[in-house]
Write a protein that holds these residues in place. Structure first.
Motif, PDB file in Angstrom:
ATOM      1  N   SER A   1      38.968  47.138  27.644  1.00 25.70           N
ATOM      2  CA  SER A   1      38.256  46.946  26.385  1.00 25.70           C
ATOM      3  C   SER A   1      39.070  47.545  25.234  1.00 25.70           C
ATOM      4  O   SER A   1      39.910  48.422  25.452  1.00 25.70           O
ATOM      5  N   PRO A   2      38.846  47.083  24.011  1.00 24.46           N
ATOM      6  CA  PRO A   2      39.641  47.586  22.879  1.00 24.46           C
ATOM      7  C   PRO A   2      39.611  49.100  22.727  1.00 24.46           C
ATOM      8  O   PRO A   2      40.613  49.700  22.324  1.00 24.46           O
ATOM      9  N   ASP A   3      38.480  49.734  23.049  1.00 29.15           N
ATOM     10  CA  ASP A   3      38.407  51.195  22.927  1.00 29.15           C
ATOM     11  C   ASP A   3      38.780  51.911  24.223  1.00 29.15           C
ATOM     12  O   ASP A   3      38.671  53.144  24.299  1.00 29.15           O
ATOM     13  N   ARG A   4      39.216  51.131  25.242  1.00 26.06           N
ATOM     14  CA  ARG A   4      39.639  51.675  26.526  1.00 26.06           C
ATOM     15  C   ARG A   4      38.534  52.452  27.253  1.00 26.06           C
ATOM     16  O   ARG A   4      38.802  53.296  28.094  1.00 26.06           O
ATOM     17  N   SER A   5      37.282  52.151  26.944  1.00 26.26           N
ATOM     18  CA  SER A   5      36.185  52.861  27.590  1.00 26.26           C
ATOM     19  C   SER A   5      35.778  52.215  28.911  1.00 26.26           C
ATOM     20  O   SER A   5      35.071  52.833  29.713  1.00 26.26           O
ATOM     21  N   TYR A   6      36.203  50.989  29.147  1.00 29.36           N
ATOM     22  CA  TYR A   6      35.911  50.332  30.415  1.00 29.36           C
ATOM     23  C   TYR A   6      36.922  49.210  30.657  1.00 29.36           C
ATOM     24  O   TYR A   6      37.652  48.786  29.752  1.00 29.36           O
ATOM     25  N   ALA A   7      36.958  48.748  31.908  1.00 30.99           N
ATOM     26  CA  ALA A   7      37.831  47.642  32.303  1.00 30.99           C
ATOM     27  C   ALA A   7      37.004  46.606  33.042  1.00 30.99           C
ATOM     28  O   ALA A   7      35.993  46.935  33.670  1.00 30.99           O
ATOM     29  N   LEU A   8      37.426  45.361  32.949  1.00 28.00           N
ATOM     30  CA  LEU A   8      36.775  44.276  33.677  1.00 28.00           C
ATOM     31  C   LEU A   8      37.746  43.687  34.688  1.00 28.00           C
ATOM     32  O   LEU A   8      38.947  43.595  34.429  1.00 28.00           O
ATOM     33  N   THR A   9      37.210  43.310  35.845  1.00 27.69           N
ATOM     34  CA  THR A   9      38.008  42.699  36.897  1.00 27.69           C
ATOM     35  C   THR A   9      37.197  41.596  37.560  1.00 27.69           C
ATOM     36  O   THR A   9      36.039  41.812  37.917  1.00 27.69           O
ATOM     37  N   ALA A  10      37.808  40.439  37.734  1.00 28.95           N
ATOM     38  CA  ALA A  10      37.121  39.316  38.371  1.00 28.95           C
ATOM     39  C   ALA A  10      37.385  39.316  39.873  1.00 28.95           C
ATOM     40  O   ALA A  10      38.519  39.510  40.311  1.00 28.95           O
ATOM     41  N   ASN A  11      36.323  39.140  40.646  1.00 23.13           N
ATOM     42  CA  ASN A  11      36.446  38.888  42.083  1.00 23.13           C
ATOM     43  C   ASN A  11      36.304  37.379  42.236  1.00 23.13           C
ATOM     44  O   ASN A  11      35.215  36.852  42.449  1.00 23.13           O
ATOM     45  N   THR A  12      37.435  36.689  42.114  1.00 25.68           N
ATOM     46  CA  THR A  12      37.451  35.260  41.812  1.00 25.68           C
ATOM     47  C   THR A  12      36.515  34.429  42.676  1.00 25.68           C
ATOM     48  O   THR A  12      35.605  33.773  42.183  1.00 25.68           O
ATOM     49  N   PHE A  13      36.723  34.425  43.989  1.00 22.21           N
ATOM     50  CA  PHE A  13      35.949  33.510  44.821  1.00 22.21           C
ATOM     51  C   PHE A  13      34.594  34.070  45.225  1.00 22.21           C
ATOM     52  O   PHE A  13      33.778  33.354  45.798  1.00 22.21           O
ATOM     53  N   ALA A  14      34.350  35.339  44.929  1.00 23.92           N
ATOM     54  CA  ALA A  14      33.020  35.891  45.176  1.00 23.92           C
ATOM     55  C   ALA A  14      32.072  35.549  44.031  1.00 23.92           C
ATOM     56  O   ALA A  14      30.856  35.655  44.173  1.00 23.92           O
ATOM     57  N   GLY A  15      32.632  35.164  42.867  1.00 25.11           N
ATOM     58  CA  GLY A  15      31.803  34.718  41.764  1.00 25.11           C
ATOM     59  C   GLY A  15      31.255  35.825  40.892  1.00 25.11           C
ATOM     60  O   GLY A  15      30.211  35.641  40.255  1.00 25.11           O
TER      61      GLY A  15
END
Length: 239
Positions: A95-109
Motif C-alpha cells: 500500500s502507498p503508506d506501507r501499512s499492509y501488503a496484498l497477495t493473490a492466491n490465484t487459483f484459490a480465488g
C-alpha cells in the motif's frame, strides 16, 4: 647431455607456471562446492523447496496441491517464511503508506491482506481482502495506485479489476487483448498504465489472431478524478 638439460629446464618451468594455477582452480572449486552445500542446507531449512518448485510452468498451473508460499528476505540475508499453503502466489504489492501488503492466491480465488510495520517491515496478521469468485478470470499480477486502490490483472479474461481499499470492486476495465498478467504505472505523470499479456492463458479456440507472444499494452491518460463518477474506459494499444 645438452638436450637432457633443456628438457629438465622446460619441465621445471612448466611445473612452476602450471601447477600453481591448477592449485588455485582446485581451491576455488573447493570453496564453491562448500558454499553450494551450505546454501542447500540453509535453504532447505528456511524455505523447504520441493521437487514441485522445479516443474515446468504448465505442470505447476495444473496442480491442486498448495505447495506455494510467501517469503521475505531480511536485511541480514536470512529468509523468513511469511505464509504457506498457496496454490500460485501472485500480485504482491504494498500500500502507498506501507501499512499492509496484498497477495493473490490465484487459483484459490482469494486476495489476502497482510498487516505490516512501515518502520521495520515486519509482517503481522493476515486476513482475506476479497474473494475473486464471480469476477472474470483469476487475480494475477497487481499494483497500487497513488490513492490506495489495487489494480489486478485477470488472466483467462480480457479484464483488469480495480479494488477500493475496503475490497469493493471499483470498476472492471475491458482490454482489446486477452490474458492480462501484470499491471504497473509509469511515465512522468504516473497516469500511464502498462499491462503485460499472455494469450497462452486463453484456450486456442478463443484466441484467434493472438497466437504470437503477448504484447505489452500501454493505456495513457488515466484521469486524476478516476475516483469520481467520471466514466473511464481503457483503450490500450500494443507498444
Amino acid at each position: 647431455m645438452e638436450g637432457s638439460l633443456i628438457e629438465r629446464r622446460t619441465i621445471r618451468k612448466t611445473m612452476i607456471r602450471i601447477v600453481p594455477l591448477f592449485g588455485l582452480f582446485y581451491f576455488l572449486s573447493y570453496l564453491d562446492r562448500s558454499n553450494i552445500g551450505f546454501a542447500a542446507l540453509t535453504m532447505n531449512t528456511d524455505i523447504g523447496p520441493s521437487p514441485a518448485a522445479f516443474k515446468p510452468l504448465a505442470e505447476r498451473l495444473s496442480e491442486t496441491e498448495p505447495n506455494g508460499g510467501i517469503y521475505r528476505v531480511r536485511p541480514d540475508g536470512n529468509i523468513q517464511t511469511v505464509d504457506s499453503g498457496y496454490l500460485v502466489p501472485n500480485g504482491i504489492a504494498f500500500s502507498p503508506d506501507r501499512s499492509y501488503a496484498l497477495t493473490a492466491n490465484t487459483f484459490a480465488g482469494d486476495i489476502y491482506r497482510y498487516e505490516m510495520n512501515p518502520s521495520t517491515g515486519d509482517v503481522g496478521a493476515c486476513s482475506t481482502f476479497v474473494s475473486t469468485a464471480g469476477l472474470p478470470g483469476h487475480a494475477d499480477g497487481g499494483c497500487f495506485d497513488s490513492k490506495g486502490y489495487y489494480w489486478s490483472a485477470m488472466p483467462y479474461s480480457s479484464s483488469i479489476v480495480r479494488f477500493a481499499p475496503d475490497g469493493v470492486v471499483d470498476r472492471v476495465l475491458q482490454l482489446p487483448l486477452p490474458g492480462p498478467t501484470m499491471v504497473a504505472f509509469g511515465s512522468n505523470d504516473t497516469r500511464t498504465l502498462f499491462v503485460t499479456t499472455a494469450p497462452d492463458f486463453i484456450p486456442k479456440a478463443q484466441r484467434a489472431g493472438f497466437e504470437e507472444v503477448g504484447p505489452v499494452l500501454r493505456i495513457e491518460g488515466i484521469p486524476e478524478n478516476i475516483l469520481d463518477d467520471t466514466p473511464f474506459q481503457a483503450v490500450g494499444e500494443p507498444l
